[in-house]
Motif scaffolding. Structure first.
Motif, PDB file in Angstrom:
ATOM      1  N   TYR A   1      39.261  46.015  48.255  1.00 54.84           N
ATOM      2  CA  TYR A   1      38.475  45.036  48.703  1.00 54.84           C
ATOM      3  C   TYR A   1      39.004  44.520  49.872  1.00 54.84           C
ATOM      4  O   TYR A   1      40.269  44.373  50.125  1.00 54.84           O
ATOM      5  CB  TYR A   1      37.866  43.956  47.737  1.00 54.84           C
ATOM      6  CG  TYR A   1      38.768  43.141  47.292  1.00 54.84           C
ATOM      7  CD1 TYR A   1      38.860  41.904  47.681  1.00 54.84           C
ATOM      8  CD2 TYR A   1      40.047  43.764  46.199  1.00 54.84           C
ATOM      9  CE1 TYR A   1      39.878  40.803  47.298  1.00 54.84           C
ATOM     10  CE2 TYR A   1      40.846  42.533  45.812  1.00 54.84           C
ATOM     11  CZ  TYR A   1      40.741  41.418  46.465  1.00 54.84           C
ATOM     12  OH  TYR A   1      41.861  40.299  46.065  1.00 54.84           O
TER      13      TYR A   1
ATOM     14  N   THR B   1      37.088  43.998  39.190  1.00 52.58           N
ATOM     15  CA  THR B   1      37.739  42.993  39.551  1.00 52.58           C
ATOM     16  C   THR B   1      37.399  41.674  38.867  1.00 52.58           C
ATOM     17  O   THR B   1      36.522  41.742  38.183  1.00 52.58           O
ATOM     18  CB  THR B   1      37.191  42.756  41.027  1.00 52.58           C
ATOM     19  OG1 THR B   1      35.810  42.440  40.967  1.00 52.58           O
ATOM     20  CG2 THR B   1      37.622  43.846  42.023  1.00 52.58           C
TER      21      THR B   1
ATOM     22  N   PRO C   1      39.308  40.529  51.430  1.00 47.64           N
ATOM     23  CA  PRO C   1      38.639  39.109  51.236  1.00 47.64           C
ATOM     24  C   PRO C   1      38.168  38.349  52.116  1.00 47.64           C
ATOM     25  O   PRO C   1      37.237  37.533  52.054  1.00 47.64           O
ATOM     26  CB  PRO C   1      40.141  38.435  50.645  1.00 47.64           C
ATOM     27  CG  PRO C   1      41.333  39.561  51.139  1.00 47.64           C
ATOM     28  CD  PRO C   1      40.543  41.027  51.236  1.00 47.64           C
ATOM     29  N   SER C   2      38.533  38.997  53.416  1.00 49.07           N
ATOM     30  CA  SER C   2      38.130  38.265  54.635  1.00 49.07           C
ATOM     31  C   SER C   2      38.543  38.926  55.772  1.00 49.07           C
ATOM     32  O   SER C   2      39.179  39.771  55.981  1.00 49.07           O
ATOM     33  CB  SER C   2      38.485  36.769  54.785  1.00 49.07           C
ATOM     34  OG  SER C   2      39.535  36.534  55.245  1.00 49.07           O
TER      35      SER C   2
ATOM     36  N   SER D   1      32.980  38.705  41.806  1.00 46.03           N
ATOM     37  CA  SER D   1      32.027  39.404  42.220  1.00 46.03           C
ATOM     38  C   SER D   1      32.181  39.743  43.823  1.00 46.03           C
ATOM     39  O   SER D   1      32.172  38.688  44.445  1.00 46.03           O
ATOM     40  CB  SER D   1      30.721  38.805  41.978  1.00 46.03           C
ATOM     41  OG  SER D   1      30.391  38.786  40.745  1.00 46.03           O
ATOM     42  N   LEU D   2      32.423  40.904  44.229  1.00 44.89           N
ATOM     43  CA  LEU D   2      32.717  41.431  45.685  1.00 44.89           C
ATOM     44  C   LEU D   2      32.216  42.749  45.900  1.00 44.89           C
ATOM     45  O   LEU D   2      32.074  43.566  44.775  1.00 44.89           O
ATOM     46  CB  LEU D   2      34.120  41.206  45.935  1.00 44.89           C
ATOM     47  CG  LEU D   2      35.302  41.259  45.153  1.00 44.89           C
ATOM     48  CD1 LEU D   2      35.579  42.788  45.132  1.00 44.89           C
ATOM     49  CD2 LEU D   2      36.584  40.410  45.562  1.00 44.89           C
ATOM     50  N   THR D   3      32.324  43.273  46.940  1.00 40.33           N
ATOM     51  CA  THR D   3      32.124  44.599  47.381  1.00 40.33           C
ATOM     52  C   THR D   3      33.676  45.417  47.053  1.00 40.33           C
ATOM     53  O   THR D   3      34.223  44.995  47.875  1.00 40.33           O
ATOM     54  CB  THR D   3      31.421  44.838  48.656  1.00 40.33           C
ATOM     55  OG1 THR D   3      30.335  44.053  48.670  1.00 40.33           O
ATOM     56  CG2 THR D   3      31.235  46.063  49.032  1.00 40.33           C
TER      57      THR D   3
END
Length: 149
Positions: free
Chosen positions: A103, A52, A105-106, A55-57
């Motif tokens: 992922y 991606t 996002p929220s 940076s994220l899980t």
């Protein structure tokens, strides 16, 4: 979408404002590298990866379900971004499986998934028949065989 829509959404409450912003700016991250199709032999590892731009899980789905094990690995890439790798052992049950990374996002927004990749699992070939060896010299032989029965 116009500023008028965002303004009216603001007047209707914070949740609608968030939804309007998400419509204006869909997905805060994108997959810059999607997983690709993998063809491997039965019992061998099949490795998928995706990247991606932030940076994220990253999580994974196999046929729409999260794999139980092994867990995928997520690595931060140089600069903004994240890379995730999923390695599974190829089984006959996984032949034709759809594999996606995703992922969330929220908590207010749905998950965003990559394009699917597919796993093709091939059985090992059958043993050849009618093996014939012919010595060519002191260090070489010629090997001929027939098709498996």
């Amino acid at each position: 979408y116009s500023q008028k829509m965002v303004k009216s959404s603001l007047q209707s409450g914070a949740f609608k404002y968030i939804v309007a912003l998400c419509l204006l700016y869909p997905g805060s991250a994108i997959f810059t590298i999607n997983p690709t199709n993998v063809t491997t032999c039965l019992g061998s590892p099949a490795v998928f990866s995706c990247v991606t731009d932030v940076s994220l899980t990253i999580n994974w789905l196999i046929n729409g379900q999260q794999p139980l094990s092994p867990p995928p690995t997520t690595l931060l890439t140089p600069g903004p971004g994240a890379q995730s790798t999923l390695s599974v052992t190829a089984t006959s049950e996984l032949n034709g499986a759809s594999v996606q990374c995703y992922y969330t996002p929220s908590v207010l927004l749905p998950s965003i998934a990559s394009t699917p990749a597919y796993l093709s699992v091939q059985a090992p070939p059958s043993a050849p028949t009618n093996l014939i060896t012919t010595a060519l010299n002191a260090t070489s032989v010629l090997l001929a065989w027939g098709p498996p029965s």
